[in-house]
Scaffold this motif. Structure first.
Motif, PDB file in Angstrom:
ATOM      1  N   ARG A  21       0.879  -1.346   0.066  1.00  0.00           N
ATOM      2  CA  ARG A  21       0.313   0.204   0.296  1.00  0.00           C
ATOM      3  C   ARG A  21       0.780   1.438   0.270  1.00  0.00           C
ATOM      4  N   THR A  45      -2.544   4.980  -3.435  1.00  0.00           N
ATOM      5  CA  THR A  45      -3.410   6.901  -3.410  1.00  0.00           C
ATOM      6  C   THR A  45      -2.422   7.679  -3.426  1.00  0.00           C
ATOM      7  N   GLU A  69      -7.071  11.166  -3.219  1.00  0.00           N
ATOM      8  CA  GLU A  69      -8.032  11.681  -1.729  1.00  0.00           C
ATOM      9  C   GLU A  69      -7.020  12.913  -1.274  1.00  0.00           C
ATOM     10  N   GLY A  95       0.572   4.384   9.342  1.00  0.00           N
ATOM     11  CA  GLY A  95      -0.162   5.304   8.479  1.00  0.00           C
ATOM     12  C   GLY A  95      -0.392   6.481   8.594  1.00  0.00           C
ATOM     13  N   THR A 155      -9.459  10.344  10.430  1.00  0.00           N
ATOM     14  CA  THR A 155      -9.434   9.146   9.471  1.00  0.00           C
ATOM     15  C   THR A 155      -8.095   8.716   9.567  1.00  0.00           C
ATOM     16  N   HIS A 198      -5.570   6.077   7.508  1.00  0.00           N
ATOM     17  CA  HIS A 198      -5.579   4.952   6.698  1.00  0.00           C
ATOM     18  C   HIS A 198      -3.806   4.413   6.623  1.00  0.00           C
TER      19      HIS A 198
END
Ligand SMILES: Cc1cc2nc3c(=O)[nH]c(=O)nc-3n(C[C@H](O)[C@H](O)[C@H](O)COP(=O)(O)OP(=O)(O)OC[C@H]3O[C@@H](n4cnc5c(N)ncnc54)[C@H](O)[C@@H]3O)c2cc1C
Length: 320
Positions: free
Chosen positions: A149, A174, A198, A216, A223, A225
């Motif tokens: 990721r 992302t 994002e 993350g 939030t 991620h």
């Protein structure tokens, strides 16, 4: 002509400076390398894309380079920081450098190989991950995180390209746009290749307290991620104070003034060379080595020309 202590002083003992020293030592030049010991990639545990040294420690490479230079009697490597460099006050081409310790040295030629510094975006937690889980160059650090990721955090529109390079390595990329107004073509390209965009602002990089690794990314609304690796494009600022003080000419590229050099690293100031990341953002370790190699041979060639002129001037003429 005034005799200087050294033929060449090299400021900076990274890949560029040490490669130049090798060429000059092999030409039996008296060389002083002064190095502050903070190469740009010092926080990276491994370096990549360096043929014969792929996935090895960048600091080990420099240590091996320094060890190789001990074969050459006329090279001295000294730890320290050069704080000033001025042209000699004589007709001869030459420079005096002063170290932070107050030590002074003179040389016929000066090579600045002081690299650049990466100014990271001001995101808490990012600096602590730099070189380990946060990187700049997909070619240097991308393959190791293939299929993981990947978070690409924008600093300017060029990061969209960085995200596309990472998409070559992983389907899970992302792009955090950080309020950037992306050109339509860049946005379309990201979407077409399945790169998530994002728009909420990244406010913190969250480390893993137990492992010291990366957990993350925290967004402005709280939030979090998960991410395995972060890519950013820091502002790259050449360590060029000495060049500026010596009035070397520069050229503006992407908002940064880079010293203007010929292919051998020669600047517009007589006797002054620059090589490696100080002269270009494009420099990887092999490119810095090549630049140092060219500067070393270029400086030796220049000294040979001066030696010829001196020898001719000292040769009695038979005008009869
Ligand atoms: C995190 C990270 C990872 C990287 N990974 C890779 C990779 O995997 N593969 C790759 O090819 N490239 C990689 N790079 C790029 C690589 O670090 C550079 O291309 C390379 O270090 C440039 O070499 P250089 O000799 O120009 O400068 P540097 O290696 O930065 O050396 C400059 C030296 O000059 C010294 N110095 C500076 N000012 C003074 C002064 N006034 N007096 C005395 N000494 C001074 C510094 O302390 C330093 O030792 C990476 C970069 C970063 C930031």
């Amino acid at each position: 002509m005034q005799r200087t202590e050294w033929d060449v002083i090299i400021v900076g003992g990274g890949s560029a400076g040490l490669s130049a020293a090798l060429m000059l030592g092999r030409s039996r030049r008296r060389v002083l390398v002064v190095d502050a010991g903070e190469p740009r990639n010092r926080s990276a545990t491994h370096m990549h894309g360096v043929l014969g040294h792929d996935h090895s420690s960048p600091l080990d490479l420099l240590a091996a380079g320094r060890a190789e230079l001990t074969r050459y009697d006329d090279i001295v490597i000294e730890s320290g920081t050069v704080v000033s460099a001025t042209p000699l006050d004589t007709d001869a081409i030459g420079f005096e450098v002063v170290l932070e310790s107050g030590e002074r040295h003179t040389a016929r030629r000066l090579l600045l190989a002081t690299g650049l510094r990466d100014e990271l975006p001001d995101i808490p937690g990012l600096a602590g991950q730099w070189g380990r889980n946060a990187a700049l160059c997909p070619y240097c650090d991308g393959w190791e995180v293939r299929d993981r990721r990947i978070a690409v955090i924008a600093t300017d529109a060029t990061n969209a390209h960085q995200a596309q390079l990472m998409r070559q390595l992983s389907p899970q990329v992302t792009f955090y746009s950080q309020g950037l107004n992306l050109p339509a073509a860049a946005r379309t390209g990201l979407e077409a290749r399945g790169i998530a965009i994002e728009s909420r602002t990244v406010v913190e990089i969250v480390g893993d307290d137990e492992t010291g690794g990366l957990r993350g990314i925290r967004l402005v609304d709280g939030t979090e991620h998960e991410a395995d690796s972060i890519f950013v494009a820091p502002r790259q600022v050449p360590n060029d104070r000495l060049l500026r003080e010596l009035r070397a000419r520069t050229i503006r590229q992407n908002g940064v003034d880079w010293v203007l050099v010929d292919p051998s690293g020669r600047t517009n100031v007589r006797g002054l060379w620059a090589a490696g990341n100080i002269a270009t953002a494009q420099s990887s370790v092999p490119v810095a080595m090549a630049a140092g190699n060219l500067a070393g041979s270029g400086i030796n060639g220049d000294l040979v020309e001066e030696d010829i002129a001196e020898a001719v001037a000292a040769t009695p003429r038979d005008d009869g």
